[in-house]
Motif scaffolding. Structure first.
Motif, short mmCIF file in Angstrom:
data_model
loop_
_atom_site.label_atom_id
_atom_site.label_comp_id
_atom_site.label_asym_id
_atom_site.label_seq_id
_atom_site.Cartn_x
_atom_site.Cartn_y
_atom_site.Cartn_z
N GLN A 30 0.81 -1.21 0.00
CA GLN A 30 0.00 0.00 0.00
C GLN A 30 0.84 1.27 0.00
N ASP A 117 -3.84 3.18 -3.04
CA ASP A 117 -5.20 3.69 -2.95
C ASP A 117 -5.36 4.99 -3.72
N SER A 121 -7.87 5.32 -7.01
CA SER A 121 -8.99 6.26 -6.92
C SER A 121 -8.87 7.38 -7.95
#
Length: 124
Positions: A30, A117, A121
């Motif tokens: 991540q 992320d 997005s």
């Protein structure tokens, strides 16, 4: 014809309850840097350079040394036979498959350096 006796339901079926160790999956990385607030900009250039990627390290790569550039505002189509790598290329933009070599840059930023992320997005 001889019939087998019916067994109670508890004897015919057994519950398959996975252990916690069976449920452990390798987590996606991540980490990464946060892209600028207006990334990607309208008219961003996409560069794929010498991209080689596969679904697992022990499997052969599904994309091999792929290179192309798309200028901002251009419309392109990805076509090919079954198994030619169209879906794999799309998955690589969202880092569902990681490259073993090469890179993808969008608007001048290597997508492998971005937080996962944020990347996902911003591209959707």
């Amino acid at each position: 014809m001889r019939r087998s006796p019916l067994l109670p339901p508890s004897s015919r079926t057994r519950a398959l309850t996975p252990s916690p160790a069976d449920l452990e999956l390798e987590q996606e990385n991540q980490g990464g840097v946060k892209p600028p607030a207006i990334w990607p900009t309208r008219g961003a250039t996409i560069e794929v350079k010498n991209l080689t990627a596969g679904y697992a390290p022990e499997l052969p790569p599904v994309l091999k040394n792929v290179s192309f550039t798309v200028q901002g505002g251009e419309k392109i189509g990805i076509v090919g036979r079954t198994g030619s790598g169209k879906s794999s290329l799309a998955l690589s933009f969202f880092r569902f498959i990681e490259p073993t070599s090469g890179h993808i840059s969008i608007d001048g930023l290597d997508i492998n350096s971005l937080a996962l992320d944020d990347l996902r997005s911003r591209l959707t």
